[in-house]
Write an enzyme that holds these catalytic residues in place. Structure first.
Site, PDB file in Angstrom:
ATOM      1  N   CYS A 279     171.385  74.893   9.216  1.00 49.31           N
ATOM      2  CA  CYS A 279     171.949  74.996  10.567  1.00 49.31           C
ATOM      3  C   CYS A 279     173.238  75.819  10.581  1.00 49.31           C
ATOM      4  O   CYS A 279     173.550  76.486  11.570  1.00 49.31           O
ATOM      5  CB  CYS A 279     172.204  73.611  11.158  1.00 49.31           C
ATOM      6  SG  CYS A 279     173.307  72.570  10.179  1.00 49.31           S
TER       7      CYS A 279
ATOM      8  N   CYS B  42     168.841  67.061   5.928  1.00 46.74           N
ATOM      9  CA  CYS B  42     168.862  68.228   5.039  1.00 46.74           C
ATOM     10  C   CYS B  42     169.340  67.870   3.646  1.00 46.74           C
ATOM     11  O   CYS B  42     168.866  68.445   2.650  1.00 46.74           O
ATOM     12  CB  CYS B  42     169.740  69.329   5.635  1.00 46.74           C
ATOM     13  SG  CYS B  42     171.464  68.864   5.891  1.00 46.74           S
TER      14      CYS B  42
ATOM     15  N   LYS C 203     178.309  68.503   4.365  1.00 38.91           N
ATOM     16  CA  LYS C 203     178.403  69.187   3.073  1.00 38.91           C
ATOM     17  C   LYS C 203     178.066  68.281   1.894  1.00 38.91           C
ATOM     18  O   LYS C 203     177.775  68.774   0.801  1.00 38.91           O
ATOM     19  CB  LYS C 203     179.810  69.749   2.872  1.00 38.91           C
ATOM     20  CG  LYS C 203     180.201  70.828   3.872  1.00 38.91           C
ATOM     21  CD  LYS C 203     181.581  71.387   3.569  1.00 38.91           C
ATOM     22  CE  LYS C 203     181.960  72.497   4.526  1.00 38.91           C
ATOM     23  NZ  LYS C 203     183.269  73.084   4.210  1.00 38.91           N
TER      24      LYS C 203
ATOM     25  N   CYS D 180     164.679  69.649   8.057  1.00 39.14           N
ATOM     26  CA  CYS D 180     165.659  70.459   8.778  1.00 39.14           C
ATOM     27  C   CYS D 180     166.690  70.994   7.793  1.00 39.14           C
ATOM     28  O   CYS D 180     167.175  70.273   6.924  1.00 39.14           O
ATOM     29  CB  CYS D 180     166.313  69.599   9.854  1.00 39.14           C
ATOM     30  SG  CYS D 180     167.511  70.481  10.870  1.00 39.14           S
TER      31      CYS D 180
ATOM     32  N   GLY E 208     187.183  77.978  -0.446  1.00 38.55           N
ATOM     33  CA  GLY E 208     185.966  78.736  -0.685  1.00 38.55           C
ATOM     34  C   GLY E 208     185.965  80.080   0.014  1.00 38.55           C
ATOM     35  O   GLY E 208     185.517  81.085  -0.540  1.00 38.55           O
ATOM     36  N   ASP E 209     186.491  80.106   1.244  1.00 38.79           N
ATOM     37  CA  ASP E 209     186.585  81.367   1.982  1.00 38.79           C
ATOM     38  C   ASP E 209     187.418  82.380   1.205  1.00 38.79           C
ATOM     39  O   ASP E 209     187.026  83.540   1.027  1.00 38.79           O
ATOM     40  CB  ASP E 209     187.230  81.140   3.351  1.00 38.79           C
ATOM     41  CG  ASP E 209     186.478  80.152   4.215  1.00 38.79           C
ATOM     42  OD1 ASP E 209     185.360  79.750   3.834  1.00 38.79           O
ATOM     43  OD2 ASP E 209     187.003  79.773   5.272  1.00 38.79           O
TER      44      ASP E 209
END
Length: 386
Positions: free
Chosen positions: A335, A363, A223, A332, A101-102
């Site tokens: 982060c 989350c 994730k 939440c 992904g980067d």
């Protein structure tokens, strides 16, 4: 080949002076006494270094792209000055330690940098992306390892720097700007989303029926969509709508310790360590894609496939723009883009605010099925109109 910082400085000046811009402005001065060195950032008109010395090596702390200018004096005489100029120079951009992904988030910024400066770029990338990047960006020399014989005028590392507290390798913490524009900050470009266009090479449709692609797995627990019934109900809903559901994950199942994730029941198994061109083929002809904050979502973005992204631990700014971004702000969240939270990439169960409590990973546990189905109905309505 040694890394640039281990090489003799690649550029030669007068009086035995050598210099380059391999991770900062670097100068080497002979020990002949009474030198004065001034280094400027032209864009801010700021003198960032000034010192008298007998000789030796100087390297600026800032190693990302800056518009450097230096001047060197010997006694009272200015003997050499140089302004950074990348045009037709050999430049190395190193991003091989980043995830899939980067790389996909950053590669179009590298191409924009090449065009803006007119330089000859060698880009160090992951081995599994080298071939596909060469297809789509033929003017960049992609490689997974460096060979002998090329001296670089400048080098920039485009990576996530987890402990760069003094911002030596990037001008801003990656958590603040998001992954999608982070490379632009390192390369001195405007912070604009730049999508690599993987739609320019067209592949044949893999199946005749309408279908949706999904990817349900990722590299760490935060994730995942950790609603236990989520994917099962989504697949069931899509099939009732007449879609075949194709799972493109690399593995049939993945996990660690107390948690394992499997291909959802009812999805068709196209998992495996397949060539990227095959994944691109599936995504090019899919009505849409449903995934997580992981590599296949970034690949779908590059292909131009409509995307429903389910992610609670990242903020919207972290990824590319999509109107179908699923995030529950009532619990939440985000982060990964909170500068108060330090990511530990070695901790599979990283949950910085609620680890080992009842609220751990809330989350994504609290992203409801109906929330996702609402986005699916929205995207189906749009795709049926096109």
């Amino acid at each position: 080949m040694n890394s640039p910082e281990d090489q003799l400085f690649s550029q030669e000046g007068p009086l035995g002076i050598r210099f380059d811009f391999n991770e900062g402005c670097r100068l080497s001065l002979p020990y002949s006494g009474e030198w004065t060195v001034n280094i400027w950032d032209i864009d801010t008109q700021c003198l960032i270094f000034s010192q008298k010395l007998d000789g030796g090596v100087i390297q600026t702390r800032k190693k990302y792209y800056m518009n450097f200018f230096f001047e060197i004096w010997k006694k009272e005489e200015k003997v050499f000055s140089h302004k950074l100029n990348l045009r037709e120079k050999f430049v190395l951009i190193n991003m091989d330690k980043g995830g899939i992904g980067d790389h996909l988030a950053w590669v179009a910024h590298v191409e924009h940098f090449r065009k803006q400066h007119g330089c000859n770029i060698t880009c160090l990338v992951r081995n599994d992306l080298e071939k596909v990047f060469k297809e789509y960006f033929p003017d960049i020399d992609f490689c997974s390892s460096l060979s002998e014989g090329k001296d670089f005028y400048a080098t920039y590392k485009v990576l996530i720097f987890y402990n760069d507290c003094d911002l030596e390798y990037s001008p801003i913490d990656y958590r603040e700007v998001g992954l999608v524009v982070y490379a632009a900050s390192i390369l001195g470009l405007p912070l604009t989303e730049r999508r690599p266009d993987f739609s320019c090479i067209t592949y044949n449709r893999p199946i005749a029926e309408r279908y949706v692609c999904i990817a349900t797995q990722a590299s760490s627990h935060c994730k995942f969509w950790n609603n236990p019934n989520g994917w099962l109900q989504v697949v069931e809903f899509l099939k009732k709508k007449g879609y075949r559901v194709i799972c493109l994950d690399k593995q049939l199942f993945s996990g660690h310790g107390r948690s394992w994730h499997y291909i959802p029941y009812g999805a068709e198994d196209e998992t495996g360590d397949r060539p990227f061109q095959e994944r691109i083929q599936w995504l090019q002809h899919a009505d849409f894609f449903i995934g997580l904050s992981s590599g296949l979502s970034w690949l779908a973005w590059a292909v131009g496939c409509p995307i429903i992204m389910i992610s609670g631990f990242t903020a919207e700014k972290n990824e590319f723009s999509t109107p179908w971004r699923v995030l529950n702000r009532n619990v939440c969240n985000s982060c990964a883009n909170d500068i108060r939270c330090q990511l530990d990439p070695t901790d599979y169960f990283w949950c910085p605010r609620h680890k080992n409590t009842e609220r751990e990973f809330e989350c994504s546990k609290n992203i409801s099925v109906n929330h996702v189905l609402m986005h699916i109905n929205s995207i189906i309505s749009k795709t049926l109109l096109t």
